[in-house]
Design an enzyme around this catalytic site. Structure first.
Site, PDB file in Angstrom:
ATOM      1  N   GLU A  69     -10.740  -7.921   4.240  1.00  0.00           N
ATOM      2  CA  GLU A  69     -10.088  -7.989   5.548  1.00  0.00           C
ATOM      3  C   GLU A  69     -10.868  -8.735   6.634  1.00  0.00           C
ATOM      4  O   GLU A  69     -10.254  -9.424   7.453  1.00  0.00           O
ATOM      5  CB  GLU A  69      -9.776  -6.562   6.035  1.00  0.00           C
ATOM      6  CG  GLU A  69      -8.716  -5.879   5.180  1.00  0.00           C
ATOM      7  CD  GLU A  69      -8.638  -4.384   5.446  1.00  0.00           C
ATOM      8  OE1 GLU A  69      -9.599  -3.676   5.110  1.00  0.00           O
ATOM      9  OE2 GLU A  69      -7.627  -3.932   5.993  1.00  0.00           O
ATOM     10  N   ARG A 105      -7.541   2.786  13.306  1.00  0.00           N
ATOM     11  CA  ARG A 105      -8.465   1.654  13.113  1.00  0.00           C
ATOM     12  C   ARG A 105      -8.451   0.722  14.324  1.00  0.00           C
ATOM     13  O   ARG A 105      -9.453   0.082  14.638  1.00  0.00           O
ATOM     14  CB  ARG A 105      -8.184   0.899  11.818  1.00  0.00           C
ATOM     15  CG  ARG A 105      -9.357   0.023  11.386  1.00  0.00           C
ATOM     16  CD  ARG A 105      -9.140  -0.634  10.036  1.00  0.00           C
ATOM     17  NE  ARG A 105      -9.648   0.127   8.919  1.00  0.00           N
ATOM     18  CZ  ARG A 105     -10.920   0.126   8.478  1.00  0.00           C
ATOM     19  NH1 ARG A 105     -11.838  -0.608   9.105  1.00  0.00           N
ATOM     20  NH2 ARG A 105     -11.281   0.840   7.447  1.00  0.00           N
ATOM     21  N   GLU A 108       0.845  -1.193   0.000  1.00  0.00           N
ATOM     22  CA  GLU A 108       0.000   0.000   0.000  1.00  0.00           C
ATOM     23  C   GLU A 108       0.881   1.244   0.000  1.00  0.00           C
ATOM     24  O   GLU A 108       0.653   2.180  -0.742  1.00  0.00           O
ATOM     25  CB  GLU A 108      -0.936  -0.002   1.222  1.00  0.00           C
ATOM     26  CG  GLU A 108      -1.894   1.184   1.180  1.00  0.00           C
ATOM     27  CD  GLU A 108      -2.914   1.206   2.305  1.00  0.00           C
ATOM     28  OE1 GLU A 108      -3.166   0.155   2.922  1.00  0.00           O
ATOM     29  OE2 GLU A 108      -3.466   2.294   2.574  1.00  0.00           O
TER      30      GLU A 108
HETATM   31 MO1  MOS Z   1      -4.936  -2.884   3.358  1.00  0.00          MO
HETATM   32  S1  MOS Z   1      -4.207  -3.546   5.149  1.00  0.00           S
HETATM   33  O1  MOS Z   1      -6.036  -1.695   3.915  1.00  0.00           O
HETATM   34  O2  MOS Z   1      -3.676  -2.387   2.355  1.00  0.00           O
END
Ligand code: MOS
Length: 774
Positions: A712, A311, A233
């Site tokens: 997730e 989160r 990410e």
């Molecule tokens: Mo994911 S852990 O939101 O790249």
């Protein structure tokens, strides 16, 4: 619009199975391509006294070695906080921190030169423990606290109060494809970047800063990823910019595909957490108050840790309603590689702590934990500590799981097994999950799609979604095919490219299919609205009567002879646009961080897993017999892909909770630095049975085609394995109080089975048995 086929296979399954899918490392290279390798700091913390590149530079086939001094723009790649350098200057903050980038005519030559780089370092104090970092004031952002009710006054109403600590370790992403990039020089100072990234725009944006080139000259192209799990990410960025830096100076294509050992050493992992909890219950087992303090090990730079931490707070009460909560989180700077996103993004770390608190209460009260869990499940209208209200009942999944999987029967069988076996014990756990869907940073909840209908009736779709194995391209294809009511073979999903789709949010937060799918819907709808008048004119009818179904135009409810392809071609001849670029942003969501309240999530995903394990009480090893899940899908649009996500997420969660053990020594050196020292679940360690019930709910939601996000949430079912193993240990040694310290490796299990307090649950028969074997 045509109904989709929820049984559609992943469109990539054939090319994957045949090895025909093209990953970064499969790309044919251009003539003259050079190869890079990063030299990482050999120490976790220190001052650079002297960097000697001379010997390395003289090596055969070495073209040039770059350092921070070669950066034309700003040496900064921090996304949330500007605290991360692309290449170290005078200070080294973690072992593996990139210091120099060697470019050579072969991978071998680049790697050989790395070994000849010399660096003198004045060592500085190394911190690896987040609590020590907090003590010393090493915080990346100020602490944050989520609150509801008043815990101070609530404690007085509690019949029972328990306190404890909980630890979760990090986790290697272990994407099958390691990090990497390939950059090419184009005309007018443009650089094309092939990157294995979940966030093409992050690569582009930071590259623009470092190279001082406007974003419109940086084309980031992503074909597909061999896994991301959050690890790409933010952390795909450095490798792409290092290659681009060399391309910028040398005007040559440059490739760097990290070796697994480099990847494990230099990239950040799931954030480990050390946490304190305090839980208070009334005499009827209602949780009245909960306090938690989270010490997040962020590593040496912010990366995504502040968002991960947020989160954790959002999910600190998991699937339960607690009227009085106060949860505080510290983002602690340590001398480890910057930790980052990992499937669940802090949610799992938060949920583990309240599950530990409940288990602790259950231990002390001498009751099974599920009695407390079940009693406190969220109901519609219950308020989360962040102000949003639950829109569903958590007990829907829980109750369905109890009935469907016949929990009474499971319990009887496990009890019977445990009473007749001495050296093997079984344990059961329940793991309810409630996970919020949306980026918690509201502005990131937007996406764009570009849809072209070609004159032969075929359709090309580009979105900001990155295919990383999760099946998002198949879902995008299903959306477009259903909107146009054409055969799936008529639709092609194209690569993700910052010149076609700008300003993308990363493919993350489980929200990719929702955000990009909605944008595809909007684009397709706009094209259909332009085609309808064309069809109406051709058929001499009014456009309200027009429908496009199964590649024909229908009027009223009757199929005409006019085909989709004829219609499209006619529209083109009439100079009607057959392309659309559409934008979607999630409605209704907001969050005010100054008061830590709002409505951050489009919706929540609920589910419950029942886990049954068997522990070998001589060896401390264990097996997961079965995980039985009821998962709220809304209305699944693809059962094969969704099942794959559930099974994969579950196994990854079990790995995190049981066997994956990241070990850094006190010097901040990664000891579990290879696949020989870091154990991930293999085919032998997956549950022998995974039952999955697709709970279909009829309530409206903001998911794409009402098919709720699935990336997730299932990871957190894996937390159930920890508590099931713990329960099995207690069957053998009722006095054991296994620490809430994950992963619960066989070594830890063995120590708990025979902890000091162990008196022997069946001492006579146990001794007899041992004798028998002597
Ligand atoms: Mo994911 S852990 O939101 O790249």
């Amino acid at each position: 619009m045509k109904n989709i086929d929820p049984g559609m296979k992943n469109i990539d399954s054939f090319t994957h199975a045949r090895g025909e899918s093209i990953y970064l490392d499969d790309m044919p290279l251009l003539e003259g391509t050079l190869f890079g390798a990063a030299f990482g700091s050999p120490e976790a913390h220190g001052k650079v006294l002297h960097l000697d590149l001379s010997e390395a530079e003289k090596m055969k086939d070495v073209v040039r070695i770059f350092t921070y001094k070669d950066i034309p723009g700003i040496n900064q790649i921090g996304g949330i906080v500007p605290d991360e350098l692309l290449l170290a200057e005078n200070l080294l903050h973690f072992n593996g921190m990139p210091v120099a980038f060697v470019v050579a005519k072969s991978v071998k030559a680049a790697q050989a030169a790395i070994k000849k780089i010399k660096i003198d370092i004045e060592p500085l104090h190394i911190i690896t423990d987040p609590r020590e970092a907090k003590e010393k004031g090493e915080l990346i952002i100020p602490p944050r606290t989520f609150k509801i009710g008043n815990t101070e006054t609530a404690w007085q109403q509690c019949q029972h109060i328990f306190e404890g600590t909980a630890e979760t370790n990090g986790q290697e992403h272990l994407y099958i494809e390691t990090q990497g990039a390939y950059t090419l020089p184009l005309e007018h100072g443009t650089i094309k970047v092939y990157s294995s990234t979940q966030g093409p725009t992050a690569v582009q944006r930071h590259m623009a800063v470092v190279l001082n080139i406007p974003m419109h000259r940086l084309e980031v192209e992503v074909t597909r990823l061999g896994g991301g799990f959050g690890g790409k990410e933010d952390q795909a960025t450095s490798w792409a910019i290092l290659c681009a830096l060399a391309t910028y100076h040398l005007k040559k294509p440059v490739k760097y595909s990290l070796h697994r050992l480099e990847d494990m050493r230099m990239t950040g992992k799931r954030n480990p957490y050390s946490s304190d909890f305090k839980i208070g219950l009334d005499k009827n087992l209602n949780i009245l108050a909960y306090e938690a303090t989270f010490y997040q090990n962020a590593g040496a730079a912010a990366d995504l840790s502040p968002a991960v931490l947020e989160r954790t707070l959002f999910h600190c009460t998991n699937s339960y309603f607690v009227p009085n909560v106060s949860a505080t989180a510290f983002c602690c700077r340590t001398n480890l590689p910057p930790n980052t996103a990992f499937r669940g993004f802090g949610g799992p770390q938060g949920m583990f702590v309240i599950e530990a608190a409940i288990a602790k209460a259950a231990d002390e009260l001498g009751i099974p934990a599920y009695k407390i869990q079940k009693k406190n499940l969220l109901k519609t209208g219950d308020e989360f500590p962040y102000g949003q209200k639950a829109a569903s009942e958590a007990n829907e999944c829980w109750n369905k799981a109890e009935q469907l999987y016949e929990i009474d029967k499971i319990e009887r069988e496990v009890a019977a097994f445990n009473s007749t076996n001495i050296l093997f014990k079984k344990g059961i756990s329940f793991m309810p999950v409630c996970f919020g869907i949306s980026f918690t940073k509201t502005l990131m909840n937007q996406a764009r799609a570009l849809v072209h209908v070609y004159t032969d009736g075929s359709v090309g779709v580009s979105t900001g979604a990155v295919e990383m194995g999760q099946g998002v391209n198949t879902k995008m294809l299903q959306v477009a095919a259903s909107m146009f009511s054409v055969d799936p073979s008529k639709v092609k999903i194209h690569s993700t490219n910052t010149f076609r789709i700008a300003n993308t949010s990363p493919s993350a937060a489980s929200a990719t299919a929702d955000l990009n799918g909605k944008a595809v819907q909007i684009a397709c709808k706009a094209i259909i609205e332009r085609l309808k008048p064309v069809a109406a004119e051709m058929l001499q009818t009014n456009q309200e009567a027009i429908q496009i179904k199964n590649e024909f135009v229908w009027t009223g409810n009757k199929q005409t002879d006019l085909t989709w392809q004829q219609l499209v071609l006619t529209a083109y001849i009439k100079r009607i646009s057959l392309s659309e670029h559409a934008h979607y942003s999630t409605p209704q969501i907001n969050f005010d961080a100054s008061i830590e309240k709002g409505h951050p999530f489009a919706y929540h995903v609920f589910g419950t897993a029942i886990t049954i394990v068997t522990v070998d009480c001589l060896r401390g090893i264990y097996e997961v017999d079965a995980v039985k899940i009821v998962h709220d899908f809304g209305s699944t649009m693809n059962t094969i892909i969704d099942r794959g996500q559930i099974e994969g997420g579950l196994v990854q969660g079990i790995g995190w909770m049981t066997m994956e053990e990241i070990v850094f020594d006190k010097e901040g050196t990664l000891r579990s630095n290879a696949l020989s020292t870091y154990k991930v679940p293999d085919i032998y360690s997956v549950p022998k049975i995974i039952d999955l019930h697709f709970l279909e709910t009829s309530k409206d939601n903001l998911a794409i085609m009402r098919s709720k996000a699935v990336g997730e949430p299932p990871l957190m079912y894996g937390i159930g394995a920890f508590f099931a193993i713990r329960n099995a240990i207690k069957e053998f040694n009722p006095t054991a109080t296994p620490a809430f310290s994950a992963p619960i490796t066989p070594e830890k299990v063995l120590l708990s089975l025979y902890s000091k307090s162990y008196k022997g649950s069946q001492p006579e028969s146990f001794k007899a048995l041992i004798k028998e074997h002597e």
